[in-house]
Write a protein that holds these residues in place. Structure first.
Motif, short mmCIF file in Angstrom:
data_model
loop_
_atom_site.label_atom_id
_atom_site.label_comp_id
_atom_site.label_asym_id
_atom_site.label_seq_id
_atom_site.Cartn_x
_atom_site.Cartn_y
_atom_site.Cartn_z
N LEU A 9 0.84 -1.19 0.00
CA LEU A 9 0.00 0.00 0.00
C LEU A 9 0.87 1.24 0.00
O LEU A 9 1.97 1.24 0.56
N HIS A 10 0.36 2.32 -0.63
CA HIS A 10 1.04 3.61 -0.54
C HIS A 10 0.85 4.16 0.87
O HIS A 10 -0.12 3.83 1.55
N THR A 13 -2.60 5.70 1.62
CA THR A 13 -3.78 4.90 1.33
C THR A 13 -4.65 4.73 2.58
O THR A 13 -4.14 4.45 3.66
N ASP A 31 -10.06 3.28 -2.84
CA ASP A 31 -8.86 2.50 -2.49
C ASP A 31 -9.19 1.01 -2.30
O ASP A 31 -8.39 0.14 -2.64
N TYR A 35 -7.10 -1.74 -4.57
CA TYR A 35 -6.22 -2.79 -4.05
C TYR A 35 -6.82 -4.18 -4.15
O TYR A 35 -6.09 -5.15 -4.40
N ARG A 112 -4.85 0.82 6.59
CA ARG A 112 -3.73 1.61 6.06
C ARG A 112 -2.51 0.72 5.95
O ARG A 112 -2.53 -0.46 6.31
#
Length: 168
Positions: A9-10, A13, A31, A35, A112
């Motif tokens: 994940l960024h 995110t 998001d 993903y 996250r």
């Protein structure tokens, strides 16, 4: 050991979703779709476990459900599966959604990016828990998790936060 992070994940995110009391998805943000690889029509009204990865110990979800049904929030490291059977790890926060009369009407989750160092500890723990579940069921897996918390001298949520912060 280095945990297999799968799709990472960024840092910014925030995967969010809402479910009803039966864990059927009522909302997901962009998001989530990005993903998971699922489309809105593939997940709305479906059980949230559509993204559950087979490598996740059942004991983690048992603990999660115990907390949120009691009106408490819970945190967890979760390995999710994508539509294409790949995976991604998240640091999840799940809370009950409460109506004006203080009744639980559903659940809300925000995920996250997890601390990669935490996953280096969580992945082997989950492997151990899965092995215990194969021979001794959820009770055996739950016992392992309880022992880890006891050894750390922390309640479950405290341990998860300490791992995310890199304190353990």
């Amino acid at each position: 050991m280095t945990a297999d992070l799968g799709m990472e994940l960024h840092a910014d995110t925030l995967i969010t979703s809402k479910t009803n009391l039966k864990s059927l998805i009522t909302y997901c943000n962009h998001d989530f779709y990005t993903y998971s690889g699922f489309s809105e029509s593939e997940v709305l009204g479906k059980p949230h476990n559509i993204v559950r990865h087979k490598d996740m110990p059942k004991a983690v979800f048992k603990l999660l459900w115990e907390h949120i049904k009691e009106g408490k929030e819970v945190f967890a490291f979760v390995k999710n599966r994508t539509k294409n059977n790949e995976h991604y790890w998240v640091f999840a926060n799940v809370t009950p959604s409460i109506d004006i009369n203080s009744n639980i009407v559903g659940y809300y989750s925000v995920r996250r990016k997890p601390n990669p160092k935490a996953l280096e500890k969580i992945a082997p723990l989950y492997d151990q828990m899965l092995q215990a579940e194969k021979s001794g069921g959820i009770e055996a897996s739950t016992k392992i998790l309880a022992q880890v918390c006891q050894q750390a001298g922390k309640e479950y949520n405290e341990l998860i936060f300490a791992l995310q912060r890199g304190d353990v």
